[in-house]
Scaffold this motif. Structure first.
Motif, PDB file in Angstrom:
ATOM      1  N   ILE A  67     139.644  98.826   6.247  1.00  0.00           N
ATOM      2  CA  ILE A  67     139.604  97.201   6.336  1.00  0.00           C
ATOM      3  C   ILE A  67     139.336  97.188   7.840  1.00  0.00           C
ATOM      4  O   ILE A  67     140.231  96.944   8.362  1.00  0.00           O
ATOM      5  CB  ILE A  67     141.313  96.742   6.265  1.00  0.00           C
ATOM      6  CG1 ILE A  67     140.930  97.249   4.625  1.00  0.00           C
ATOM      7  CG2 ILE A  67     141.204  95.715   6.004  1.00  0.00           C
ATOM      8  CD1 ILE A  67     140.603  97.366   4.120  1.00  0.00           C
ATOM      9  N   GLY A  68     138.542  95.581   7.769  1.00  0.00           N
ATOM     10  CA  GLY A  68     138.410  95.056   9.181  1.00  0.00           C
ATOM     11  C   GLY A  68     137.208  95.787  10.028  1.00  0.00           C
ATOM     12  O   GLY A  68     136.333  95.014  10.711  1.00  0.00           O
ATOM     13  N   GLU A  69     137.087  97.216  10.227  1.00  0.00           N
ATOM     14  CA  GLU A  69     135.820  97.510  10.241  1.00  0.00           C
ATOM     15  C   GLU A  69     135.039  98.863   9.398  1.00  0.00           C
ATOM     16  O   GLU A  69     134.807  99.741  10.130  1.00  0.00           O
ATOM     17  CB  GLU A  69     135.846  98.197  11.953  1.00  0.00           C
ATOM     18  CG  GLU A  69     137.328  99.058  11.061  1.00  0.00           C
ATOM     19  CD  GLU A  69     137.973  99.920  12.056  1.00  0.00           C
ATOM     20  OE1 GLU A  69     138.823 101.201  12.314  1.00  0.00           O
ATOM     21  OE2 GLU A  69     138.411  99.018  13.342  1.00  0.00           O
ATOM     22  N   GLU A  70     134.530  97.780   8.759  1.00  0.00           N
ATOM     23  CA  GLU A  70     134.040  99.125   7.845  1.00  0.00           C
ATOM     24  C   GLU A  70     132.146  99.098   7.813  1.00  0.00           C
ATOM     25  O   GLU A  70     131.831 100.121   7.615  1.00  0.00           O
ATOM     26  CB  GLU A  70     134.020  97.526   6.212  1.00  0.00           C
ATOM     27  CG  GLU A  70     135.118  97.736   5.265  1.00  0.00           C
ATOM     28  CD  GLU A  70     135.563  96.190   6.081  1.00  0.00           C
ATOM     29  OE1 GLU A  70     136.603  96.242   5.258  1.00  0.00           O
ATOM     30  OE2 GLU A  70     135.156  95.748   7.196  1.00  0.00           O
ATOM     31  N   ILE A  71     131.994  98.341   8.888  1.00  0.00           N
ATOM     32  CA  ILE A  71     130.380  98.976   9.114  1.00  0.00           C
ATOM     33  C   ILE A  71     130.492  99.634  10.314  1.00  0.00           C
ATOM     34  O   ILE A  71     131.241  98.911  11.256  1.00  0.00           O
ATOM     35  CB  ILE A  71     129.857  97.782   9.107  1.00  0.00           C
ATOM     36  CG1 ILE A  71     129.339  97.287   7.330  1.00  0.00           C
ATOM     37  CG2 ILE A  71     128.200  98.562   9.414  1.00  0.00           C
ATOM     38  CD1 ILE A  71     128.390  98.384   6.903  1.00  0.00           C
ATOM     39  N   VAL A  72     130.105 100.721  11.089  1.00  0.00           N
ATOM     40  CA  VAL A  72     129.605 101.477  12.358  1.00  0.00           C
ATOM     41  C   VAL A  72     128.594 100.839  12.846  1.00  0.00           C
ATOM     42  O   VAL A  72     127.818 102.311  11.898  1.00  0.00           O
ATOM     43  CB  VAL A  72     130.639 102.209  12.851  1.00  0.00           C
ATOM     44  CG1 VAL A  72     130.364 102.904  13.723  1.00  0.00           C
ATOM     45  CG2 VAL A  72     131.737 102.366  11.833  1.00  0.00           C
ATOM     46  N   VAL A  73     127.777 100.380  13.401  1.00  0.00           N
ATOM     47  CA  VAL A  73     126.880 100.694  14.131  1.00  0.00           C
ATOM     48  C   VAL A  73     126.699 101.385  15.523  1.00  0.00           C
ATOM     49  O   VAL A  73     127.640 101.438  16.549  1.00  0.00           O
ATOM     50  CB  VAL A  73     126.592  99.227  15.000  1.00  0.00           C
ATOM     51  CG1 VAL A  73     125.328  98.912  15.671  1.00  0.00           C
ATOM     52  CG2 VAL A  73     126.570  97.555  13.995  1.00  0.00           C
ATOM     53  N   THR A  74     125.950 102.535  15.317  1.00  0.00           N
ATOM     54  CA  THR A  74     126.256 103.856  16.649  1.00  0.00           C
ATOM     55  C   THR A  74     124.697 103.578  17.021  1.00  0.00           C
ATOM     56  O   THR A  74     123.178 103.159  16.260  1.00  0.00           O
ATOM     57  CB  THR A  74     126.263 104.912  15.502  1.00  0.00           C
ATOM     58  OG1 THR A  74     127.602 104.747  14.562  1.00  0.00           O
ATOM     59  CG2 THR A  74     126.309 105.748  16.632  1.00  0.00           C
ATOM     60  N   TYR A  75     124.574 103.556  18.283  1.00  0.00           N
ATOM     61  CA  TYR A  75     123.234 104.045  18.875  1.00  0.00           C
ATOM     62  C   TYR A  75     123.534 105.153  20.005  1.00  0.00           C
ATOM     63  O   TYR A  75     124.452 105.003  20.158  1.00  0.00           O
ATOM     64  CB  TYR A  75     123.374 102.622  20.355  1.00  0.00           C
ATOM     65  CG  TYR A  75     123.271 101.129  19.670  1.00  0.00           C
ATOM     66  CD1 TYR A  75     122.608 100.515  19.806  1.00  0.00           C
ATOM     67  CD2 TYR A  75     125.191 100.783  19.197  1.00  0.00           C
ATOM     68  CE1 TYR A  75     122.587  98.983  19.935  1.00  0.00           C
ATOM     69  CE2 TYR A  75     124.229  98.916  18.763  1.00  0.00           C
ATOM     70  CZ  TYR A  75     123.931  98.617  18.756  1.00  0.00           C
ATOM     71  OH  TYR A  75     123.313  96.999  19.374  1.00  0.00           O
ATOM     72  N   LEU A  76     122.290 106.448  20.129  1.00  0.00           N
ATOM     73  CA  LEU A  76     122.394 107.369  20.493  1.00  0.00           C
ATOM     74  C   LEU A  76     121.016 106.512  21.533  1.00  0.00           C
ATOM     75  O   LEU A  76     120.212 106.642  21.734  1.00  0.00           O
ATOM     76  CB  LEU A  76     121.823 108.304  19.710  1.00  0.00           C
ATOM     77  CG  LEU A  76     121.834 109.718  20.239  1.00  0.00           C
ATOM     78  CD1 LEU A  76     122.677 110.009  20.756  1.00  0.00           C
ATOM     79  CD2 LEU A  76     120.772 111.042  19.052  1.00  0.00           C
TER      80      LEU A  76
END
Length: 179
Positions: A67-76
Protein backbone atom coordinates in the motif's frame (compact mmCIF):
# COMPACT_ATOMS: atom_id res chain seq x y z
CA UNK A 1 35.41 -0.80 -7.72
CA UNK A 2 33.32 -2.95 -5.40
CA UNK A 3 29.75 -2.69 -4.13
CA UNK A 4 30.72 -1.39 -0.70
CA UNK A 5 32.52 1.56 -2.33
CA UNK A 6 29.42 2.39 -4.43
CA UNK A 7 27.09 2.02 -1.44
CA UNK A 8 29.30 4.21 0.76
CA UNK A 9 29.47 6.96 -1.87
CA UNK A 10 25.71 6.97 -2.40
CA UNK A 11 24.85 6.87 1.30
CA UNK A 12 27.35 9.64 1.99
CA UNK A 13 25.89 11.86 -0.73
CA UNK A 14 22.16 10.97 -0.47
CA UNK A 15 21.83 9.65 3.06
CA UNK A 16 18.33 11.02 3.71
CA UNK A 17 17.02 9.67 0.38
CA UNK A 18 18.42 6.11 0.58
CA UNK A 19 16.00 3.72 2.30
CA UNK A 20 17.94 0.49 1.98
CA UNK A 21 20.19 -1.71 -0.06
CA UNK A 22 20.79 -5.36 -0.75
CA UNK A 23 23.04 -7.48 -2.92
CA UNK A 24 22.00 -10.41 -5.11
CA UNK A 25 24.40 -12.33 -7.34
CA UNK A 26 26.99 -9.59 -7.03
CA UNK A 27 24.67 -6.75 -8.10
CA UNK A 28 23.99 -4.01 -5.55
CA UNK A 29 20.38 -2.81 -5.32
CA UNK A 30 19.64 0.59 -3.83
CA UNK A 31 16.16 1.61 -2.64
CA UNK A 32 15.66 5.36 -2.71
CA UNK A 33 13.14 8.19 -2.64
CA UNK A 34 11.51 8.72 -6.04
CA UNK A 35 11.99 12.49 -5.78
CA UNK A 36 15.76 11.99 -5.93
CA UNK A 37 15.94 9.66 -8.93
CA UNK A 38 17.46 12.25 -11.30
CA UNK A 39 19.93 13.55 -8.72
CA UNK A 40 21.17 10.04 -7.99
CA UNK A 41 21.37 9.07 -11.66
CA UNK A 42 23.19 12.31 -12.53
CA UNK A 43 25.67 11.77 -9.68
CA UNK A 44 26.34 8.19 -10.79
CA UNK A 45 26.85 9.42 -14.36
CA UNK A 46 29.09 12.42 -13.59
CA UNK A 47 31.24 11.14 -10.73
CA UNK A 48 34.50 9.98 -12.35
CA UNK A 49 35.11 7.20 -9.82
CA UNK A 50 31.63 5.78 -10.41
CA UNK A 51 31.01 6.46 -14.14
CA UNK A 52 27.67 4.65 -14.57
CA UNK A 53 27.16 6.01 -18.07
CA UNK A 54 25.09 3.27 -19.65
CA UNK A 55 21.45 2.46 -18.92
CA UNK A 56 21.06 -1.27 -19.54
CA UNK A 57 17.43 -1.54 -18.58
CA UNK A 58 14.50 0.23 -17.00
CA UNK A 59 11.37 -1.57 -15.97
CA UNK A 60 8.47 -1.49 -13.55
CA UNK A 61 6.80 -4.09 -11.36
CA UNK A 62 3.37 -3.98 -9.76
CA UNK A 63 3.15 -5.17 -6.14
CA UNK A 64 -0.57 -4.78 -5.31
CA UNK A 65 -0.10 -5.64 -1.60
CA UNK A 66 2.38 -2.80 -0.91
CA UNK A 67 0.00 0.00 0.00
CA UNK A 68 1.34 3.39 -1.09
CA UNK A 69 4.25 1.91 -3.03
CA UNK A 70 2.56 -0.49 -5.40
CA UNK A 71 4.67 0.31 -8.47
CA UNK A 72 8.46 -0.04 -8.34
CA UNK A 73 10.51 1.50 -11.15
CA UNK A 74 13.93 -0.12 -11.50
CA UNK A 75 16.93 1.27 -13.37
CA UNK A 76 19.86 -1.02 -14.20
CA UNK A 77 22.91 1.16 -14.85
CA UNK A 78 26.31 -0.04 -15.93
CA UNK A 79 29.92 1.07 -15.58
CA UNK A 80 31.65 -0.19 -18.73
CA UNK A 81 35.15 0.61 -17.47
CA UNK A 82 34.96 -1.61 -14.39
CA UNK A 83 32.23 -4.02 -15.60
CA UNK A 84 29.92 -3.18 -12.67
CA UNK A 85 26.12 -3.10 -12.57
CA UNK A 86 23.94 -1.21 -10.14
CA UNK A 87 20.19 -1.50 -9.66
CA UNK A 88 18.20 1.52 -8.44
CA UNK A 89 14.65 1.01 -7.16
CA UNK A 90 12.06 3.75 -6.66
CA UNK A 91 8.60 3.02 -5.23
CA UNK A 92 5.53 4.86 -6.51
CA UNK A 93 1.93 5.02 -5.37
CA UNK A 94 -0.57 3.47 -7.76
CA UNK A 95 -2.74 6.57 -7.29
CA UNK A 96 -0.03 8.86 -8.73
CA UNK A 97 2.67 6.71 -10.35
CA UNK A 98 4.99 9.52 -11.45
CA UNK A 99 8.75 9.94 -11.50
CA UNK A 100 11.13 12.25 -13.38
CA UNK A 101 12.30 11.20 -16.82
CA UNK A 102 15.91 10.19 -17.40
CA UNK A 103 15.81 10.84 -21.16
CA UNK A 104 18.15 13.84 -20.98
CA UNK A 105 20.79 11.70 -19.29
CA UNK A 106 20.32 8.38 -21.08
CA UNK A 107 18.85 8.30 -24.58
CA UNK A 108 17.99 4.64 -24.01
CA UNK A 109 15.46 5.76 -21.40
CA UNK A 110 13.16 7.15 -24.09
CA UNK A 111 11.87 3.82 -25.34
CA UNK A 112 12.11 2.06 -21.96
CA UNK A 113 10.09 4.75 -20.19
CA UNK A 114 7.44 4.60 -22.91
CA UNK A 115 7.23 0.85 -22.39
CA UNK A 116 6.84 1.25 -18.59
CA UNK A 117 4.14 3.85 -19.23
CA UNK A 118 2.38 1.60 -21.72
CA UNK A 119 2.28 -1.50 -19.53
CA UNK A 120 2.21 -0.07 -15.99
CA UNK A 121 0.94 3.52 -16.33
CA UNK A 122 4.07 5.19 -14.93
CA UNK A 123 4.08 8.92 -15.75
CA UNK A 124 7.64 10.01 -16.51
CA UNK A 125 7.53 13.74 -15.85
CA UNK A 126 9.24 15.69 -18.63
CA UNK A 127 9.37 12.83 -21.13
CA UNK A 128 9.43 14.27 -24.69
CA UNK A 129 6.89 11.79 -26.15
CA UNK A 130 5.21 9.68 -23.48
CA UNK A 131 2.84 7.67 -25.67
CA UNK A 132 2.06 3.99 -25.98
CA UNK A 133 4.73 2.07 -27.80
CA UNK A 134 3.50 -1.54 -27.88
CA UNK A 135 -0.28 -1.39 -27.32
CA UNK A 136 -2.92 0.47 -29.29
CA UNK A 137 -3.44 4.13 -28.34
CA UNK A 138 -7.15 3.48 -27.63
CA UNK A 139 -6.34 1.08 -24.79
CA UNK A 140 -7.63 2.62 -21.55
CA UNK A 141 -5.77 0.39 -19.09
CA UNK A 142 -2.23 -0.82 -18.41
CA UNK A 143 -2.15 -4.59 -18.97
CA UNK A 144 0.78 -5.64 -16.75
CA UNK A 145 -0.79 -4.31 -13.58
CA UNK A 146 -2.09 -7.13 -11.46
CA UNK A 147 -5.57 -5.64 -11.33
CA UNK A 148 -7.00 -7.91 -13.99
CA UNK A 149 -7.71 -11.67 -14.05
CA UNK A 150 -5.27 -13.84 -15.98
CA UNK A 151 -8.07 -15.30 -18.09
CA UNK A 152 -11.19 -13.92 -19.65
CA UNK A 153 -13.87 -15.02 -17.17
CA UNK A 154 -16.64 -14.65 -19.76
CA UNK A 155 -15.29 -17.24 -22.22
CA UNK A 156 -17.60 -20.18 -22.85
CA UNK A 157 -15.32 -22.13 -25.19
CA UNK A 158 -12.66 -23.26 -22.74
CA UNK A 159 -12.61 -26.71 -21.22
CA UNK A 160 -11.71 -26.47 -17.52
CA UNK A 161 -10.21 -29.97 -17.57
CA UNK A 162 -7.62 -28.77 -20.09
CA UNK A 163 -6.57 -26.07 -17.62
CA UNK A 164 -6.28 -28.38 -14.59
CA UNK A 165 -9.57 -27.31 -13.01
CA UNK A 166 -11.56 -30.47 -12.90
CA UNK A 167 -11.36 -34.18 -13.56
CA UNK A 168 -8.68 -36.67 -12.59
CA UNK A 169 -5.23 -36.55 -14.14
CA UNK A 170 -2.54 -39.13 -14.65
CA UNK A 171 1.01 -37.73 -14.85
CA UNK A 172 3.18 -40.77 -15.46
CA UNK A 173 3.32 -42.58 -12.12
CA UNK A 174 1.26 -39.93 -10.31
CA UNK A 175 -2.53 -39.87 -10.19
CA UNK A 176 -4.11 -36.58 -9.20
CA UNK A 177 -7.68 -36.37 -7.97
CA UNK A 178 -9.63 -33.17 -8.58
CA UNK A 179 -11.18 -31.46 -5.56
Amino acid sequence: MDNSFIKDRLVQKFQENIFGYEEHFGVLSIFANKESNLKILQYLFDEEQLAFRFLKDLTAVHYPDRIGEEIVVTYLVYNMYDNVELRLNFSLSIDHPSIYTATKLYETANWLEREAYDFFGVDFIGHPNLTRVMNVPEMDYHPLRKEYPLEDQTRQDKDDEMFGRGGDFNFGNFNVKAN
